[in-house]
Design an enzyme around this catalytic site. Structure first.
Site, PDB file in Angstrom:
ATOM      1  CD  GLU A  49       2.544  -6.805  40.197  1.00  0.00           C
ATOM      2  OE1 GLU A  49       2.156  -5.603  40.863  1.00  0.00           O
ATOM      3  OE2 GLU A  49       1.839  -7.632  39.951  1.00  0.00           O
TER       4      GLU A  49
ATOM      5  CG  HIS B  27      -5.042  -9.687  32.663  1.00  0.00           C
ATOM      6  ND1 HIS B  27      -6.099  -8.947  32.630  1.00  0.00           N
ATOM      7  CD2 HIS B  27      -4.395  -9.977  34.002  1.00  0.00           C
ATOM      8  CE1 HIS B  27      -6.035  -8.433  33.906  1.00  0.00           C
ATOM      9  NE2 HIS B  27      -5.079  -9.119  34.795  1.00  0.00           N
TER      10      HIS B  27
END
Lengths: 336, 370
Positions: free
Chosen positions: A70, A139
């Site tokens: 990322e 998550h």
């Protein structure tokens, strides 16, 4: 009769239409195609839940699979935006923001300001958030409040398919960095969505229901819960006004304040943890600017201040429920 | 025919699934005549009155103010005074025992809007009823076929009635060519061709009235009659502030005060109505379409095309209906149509008179056509 599609299809359609309209729009992220450049099937995934599926073949060379890094590809998207492209980068789960936050909050969000208004950074970061998917603490978080804190970012939290399409089109056309928050539980939600392209301006709340007794401000998935709770309260003779700000930055303060001026009671529903949240932010806004109108203490319905539990039973307790919202409505109404 | 008549929640427009009772306009036990408004109900979009289908006495008020009922749900009972209570109670019980609210699937399966290609343009329309001499309903500037939601079903009781979305409007194509009355008239004629309509009764509201006049000018043989409602095309004056404001309004705050000018009773402008129009206005191509039509039809706040002389040459029946408090096109235009024109002015109603006084307008049109 207007066609019904899902939240997920609405997002895909917005990307498709904007890619057709503007050649500078590109899509990038982990498995956004899936298998591109490798032997075997191309466009195998279309993102982890298939939101971008089909774009790879329709728009050759403009859907990029990125490494699982990322910090690398979000930085690349910000850089590409500075150089004339309009990248839509997918940060698979917002929970991963930590590894690319510098690129977002200290670079993309600051360029216009640091370069005297001469730089623009038209990047969109699409990201999945929210509990209810049995995906555990790393998550499942609801972090739009973190981005909302940062000047220079625009933050979008669509609650339904119609808004998802129109707000994503606006996000792509916007010249500032936009964080586009997609609740993973909403991907299957159906709703009427025009086939034509349309843009919904930022900073304009949607009023889902009008009422004189209690104002409810809710975000993302919680808007739908708030509507259900308002319908239940209506049966008990309590008339709620349900407001979906749609964007947390910019925030449509006027619609919220005007409503509270009318009702005198406020319930804020927010899936985030409660400290430094949109819930506390809206409560602060109303306490400061509509104090004289309040007839009851402001009620906040939020997650508790704990990580999202992995246990199904605990996760169900963690997420604000329709019953908790309804109880807060009644409590506000009955306060003497 | 049964001696007991039910009042049920109406279905106004395709999306209506339930309605809220605003209040009873007649007291329990009060005598009512045919056409008396007995109860006011409200959909998400608009409020309206329900008329008594028969003369009799309001014998039951089964729903109360603020109640939300599904479409078709039982609101009340009208029956003659001599019908015994036991018989009415039995009828209510029988109704409730057999009543099944429309399911979402059932509604999808029912007749909905269709689309057809007319000269390369996608046109959406809704057909109701069958047989008789067909009728075509033509909405005004910025409107769509839903402007007829209180009228369509009622008018279709005796004939096939088509309502269409003009180009640039509703869910039809947003490309309008030069946006002129001639172009819009050609589209309606093409639409009539596509449906095999040799001729039809035309009813036009506002700009749709001017389109109807233009059609009659181009192809008089295809027009049985004209019903002109708050019609454009009969004089030069028009509320230019409304037109320009509507074209440029980009958010709820600017749009809502404009839309209130359409009605005498401003409370009829609901949040849902404003939202629906805002959604329409945000569709790609709508801005350009409205700007093109506006430029073709209006100049410096005046209507460019006045066809008031046309009805006389046409020699067909013409009905002009106006709300006395029309704030968009002045009511003084109503008698300007030359020839044998029947003029009906409804006091206390605004530009959207077919919505504000739906029952009255439906009756006038029905009477005019028969």
């Amino acid at each position: 009769m207007a066609r019904k599609i899902t939240y997920q299809q609405a997002i895909n359609e917005a990307l498709d239409q904007e890619m057709s309209r503007d050649p500078s729009v590109i899509v990038m992220g982990e498995d956004n195609a899936g298998g591109a450049g490798a032997p075997g099937e191309e466009d195998a995934w279309g993102g982890v839940l298939g939101v971008t599926k089909g774009l790879f073949h329709k728009h050759p060379g403009r859907v990029l699979d990125t490494p699982i890094s990322e910090s690398g590809f979000i930085g690349a998207a910000v850089g590409a935006a500075c150089n004339g492209l309009r990248p839509v980068a997918e940060l698979m789960f917002v929970d991963f923001m930590g590894v690319c936050l510098d690129q977002i909050f200290n670079q993309a969000a600051k360029f216009k300001y640091m370069f005297g208004g001469k730089a623009q950074t038209p990047v969109v970061i699409r990201t999945m958030y929210g509990a209810g998917f049995r995906a555990a603490a790393q998550h499942s978080q609801c972090l739009y409040n973190v981005f909302t804190h940062i000047p220079g970012l625009k933050v979008v939290v669509p609650s339904n398919p119609y808004d998802a399409k129109g707000l994503l089109i606006q996000a792509i056309r916007d010249n500032d960095p936009v964080i586009f928050m997609e609740h993973k539980v909403l991907y299957t939600m159906q709703g009427e969505v025009p086939e034509e392209s349309y843009a919904i301006p930022f900073g304009e709340a949607n009023v889902l229901r009008e009422g004189d007794d209690v104002t409810i401000v809710a975000f993302g998935r919680m808007v739908n819960f708030a509507s259900e709770a308002a319908a239940a309260a209506q049966k008990k003779g309590v008339h709620c006004e349900v407001i979906d700000p749609r964007t947390t930055s910019p925030l449509d303060e006027d619609t919220i304040l005007e409503s509270v001026e009318k009702t005198g009671r406020l319930v804020v529903v927010d899936e985030s943890n409660p400290r430094c949240s949109m819930a506390s932010d809206i409560a602060g806004l109303v306490a400061q600017k509509a104090f004289g109108a309040l007839k009851a203490p402001i009620e906040l319905v939020t997650a508790p201040h704990v990580p999202v539990p992995f246990s199904d039973a605990l996760e169900d307790l963690y997420v604000p429920s329709v019953a908790r919202i309804e109880a807060a409505i009644i409590k506000a109404k009955e306060y003497k | 025919m049964s001696r007991i008549h039910t009042l049920t929640m109406p279905k106004w427009g395709l999306s209506m699934k339930e309605g809220k009772v605003n209040g009873w306009l007649r007291k329990l036990g009060e005598p009512v005549a045919v056409g008396d408004e007995i109860i006011e109900v409200e959909s998400e979009k608009i409020a309206g009155g329900i008329e008594s289908p028969v003369a009799g006495v309001l014998r039951r008020q089964l729903a109360k103010a603020e109640d939300v009922l599904p479409v078709g749900g039982l609101l009340g009972i009208v029956a003659d005074a001599e019908v015994p209570d036991a018989e009415i109670d039995a009828a209510v019980e029988a109704f409730n025992a057999s009543f099944v609210p429309l399911s979402e699937e059932g509604e999808e399966a029912g007749p909905g809007t269709q689309t057809v290609e007319v000269g390369g343009r996608r046109i959406r329309f809704l057909k109701r009823g069958s047989g008789g001499e067909p009728m075509v309903l033509i909405h005004g500037f910025g409107g769509d076929l839903n402007n007829w939601l209180f009228n369509h079903e009622a008018l279709a009781a005796g004939r096939a009635v088509y309502a269409l979305d003009l180009p640039g409007h509703g869910e039809s194509v947003k490309e309008v060519g030069d946006g002129s009355l001639g172009t819009l008239a050609d589209v309606v004629l093409g639409f009539m061709d596509s449906q095999g309509l040799q001729a039809a009764h035309l009813a036009g509201h506002s700009m749709g009235g001017a389109v109807s006049l233009a059609i009659a000018g181009k192809a008089p043989q295809r027009v049985h009659s004209l019903t002109l409602i708050g019609s454009a095309g009969l004089g030069e004056e028009i509320n230019a502030g409304y037109i320009d404001g509507f074209v440029s309004a980009a958010d709820r705050r600017t749009l809502k005060p404009l839309l209130t000018q359409l009605f005498a009773d401003e409370s009829l402008v609901t949040r849902q109505l404003v939202d629906d129009i805002l959604k329409y206005k945000r569709l790609e191509g709508v801005d350009a379409a409205l700007a093109a039509i506006s430029a073709a039809l209006f100049d410096e706040g005046r209507q460019k095309t006045v066809l008031a002389e046309l009805p006389e040459r046409l020699g067909k029946p013409v009905l002009a209906i106006w709300g006395a408090e029309d704030r968009i096109i002045p009511v003084k235009h109503a008698p300007r149509a030359a020839g044998e024109v029947r003029v009906e002015v409804l006091p206390g109603k605004g530009h959207m008179v077919q919505m504000e006084a739906a029952n009255e307008v439906n009756r006038l049109i029905d009477h005019f056509l028969s």
